[in-house]
Design an enzyme around this catalytic site. Structure first.
Site, short mmCIF file in Angstrom:
data_model
loop_
_atom_site.label_atom_id
_atom_site.label_comp_id
_atom_site.label_asym_id
_atom_site.label_seq_id
_atom_site.Cartn_x
_atom_site.Cartn_y
_atom_site.Cartn_z
N ASP A 1 0.89 -1.06 0.03
CA ASP A 1 -0.10 -0.10 0.08
C ASP A 1 0.74 1.26 0.03
O ASP A 1 2.21 1.34 0.51
CB ASP A 1 -0.88 0.03 1.28
CG ASP A 1 -2.02 -1.05 1.40
OD1 ASP A 1 -2.11 -1.61 0.19
OD2 ASP A 1 -2.53 -1.54 2.41
N GLN A 2 0.45 2.36 -0.42
CA GLN A 2 1.06 3.63 -0.65
C GLN A 2 1.89 3.95 0.79
O GLN A 2 2.88 4.25 0.59
CB GLN A 2 0.04 4.74 -0.86
CG GLN A 2 0.83 5.92 -1.38
CD GLN A 2 -0.29 7.17 -1.67
OE1 GLN A 2 -1.03 7.42 -0.82
NE2 GLN A 2 -0.19 7.62 -2.85
#
Length: 298
Positions: free
Chosen positions: A134-135
């Site tokens: 995830d970012q």
């Protein structure tokens, strides 16, 4: 620069036709096998082979790594490579960066940085991330350096042979030193980017182990491993236990932080072509959690 030929030697238990050997023993997918056959560059004992005739013990098979156009577009950025062979690359991703471009106008993802590295080092290949983060999750991401290692590593990930261990700083003190969360995860109908525990969701299993507690701050450092790879799996599971990840507003954290405290810390990867594996660690970033908690020595 990368060696552009893979070499294999046939054992007495592998006396199969070349087509079958490359598909079943080496793990080259059908589509790529067709490309290799059309290239007329696959050799057995330095000669053009009969693809349907059984191989003999001791035969030497030479398989080319076919050059590809590098994609996505290359962006010069400072990426941290923590391990590399001619077949794969492990990069330590910063929090706040996407693994791959989210649109045609996105040139700031980690994959764009890896494309620049490929370009500078004569690696004529698409950028293939074997898994993603995830970012706002930092840590180790595995990339394949050519189509054949990419297919083999993809299969090893599916077979759970690629092992990923995460560190998370969660709110509250865990009541048990270790445990397993086995709760299916599905989409949240009320929030497009959110997931939730759902009886109709996909099977999701997370194992946790308490590393250290910070009783004064009511925080706990946990080590986590996954049997499945669902979107936001660790974040959803820890929140479902009443221990959201520090700074993870989406899943109920009461703390504001520039990121949430989740890091892909350790990665164990089997060699795509040998019976061995490597384990690498991505150093914990200094701003992983609140400033009074020092984790850099891990």
């Amino acid at each position: 620069m990368m060696n552009h030929i893979l070499t294999f030697y046939v054992t007495n238990k592998q006396l199969l036709p070349l087509q079958t050997y490359l598909k079943d023993i080496i793990g080259i997918p059908k589509g790529h096998l067709h490309e290799l056959r059309m290239s007329k560059q696959v050799l057995v004992n330095d000669e053009v082979p009969n693809w349907t005739k059984p191989l003999q013990e001791g035969d030497q098979i030479s398989v080319p790594i076919l050059p590809e156009e590098i994609s996505p577009s290359a962006t010069n950025m400072d990426i941290e490579i923590i391990y590399e062979t001619e077949h794969l690359l492990v990069v330590n991703k910063e929090a706040g960066m996407d693994t791959h471009p989210t649109s045609d106008q996105d040139f700031r993802s980690l994959s764009n940085g890896v494309a620049h590295y490929f370009k500078n080092n004569g690696i004529s290949s698409k950028v293939r991330h074997v898994h993603r983060l995830d970012q706002d999750t930092s840590g180790a991401i595995l990339f394949a350096k050519h189509a054949i290692s990419g297919a083999i590593l993809d299969r090893m990930l599916e077979e759970r042979k690629v092992k990923r261990t995460y560190l998370a700083l969660v709110e509250g003190e865990m009541s048990k030193p270790k445990g397993t969360v086995d709760k299916p995860i599905g989409k949240d109908r009320h929030h497009a980017s959110k997931r939730r525990v759902s009886p109709n969701g996909q099977k999701a299993i997370t194992h946790f182990n308490v590393v250290k507690t910070f009783p004064n701050e009511q925080l706990t450092l946990v080590e986590l491993t996954l049997d499945t790879g669902r979107t936001h799996q660790i974040r959803v599971h820890m929140s479902s236990l009443g221990h959201p990840i520090y700074g993870d507003k989406l899943y109920g954290s009461k703390y504001k932080h520039h990121r949430y405290s989740l890091h892909a810390w350790r990665l164990t990867v089997p060699h795509p072509f040998k019976e061995e594996s490597i384990t690498v660690h991505a150093p914990v970033p200094s701003k992983f959690g609140p400033s009074f908690i020092k984790l850099e020595e891990l």
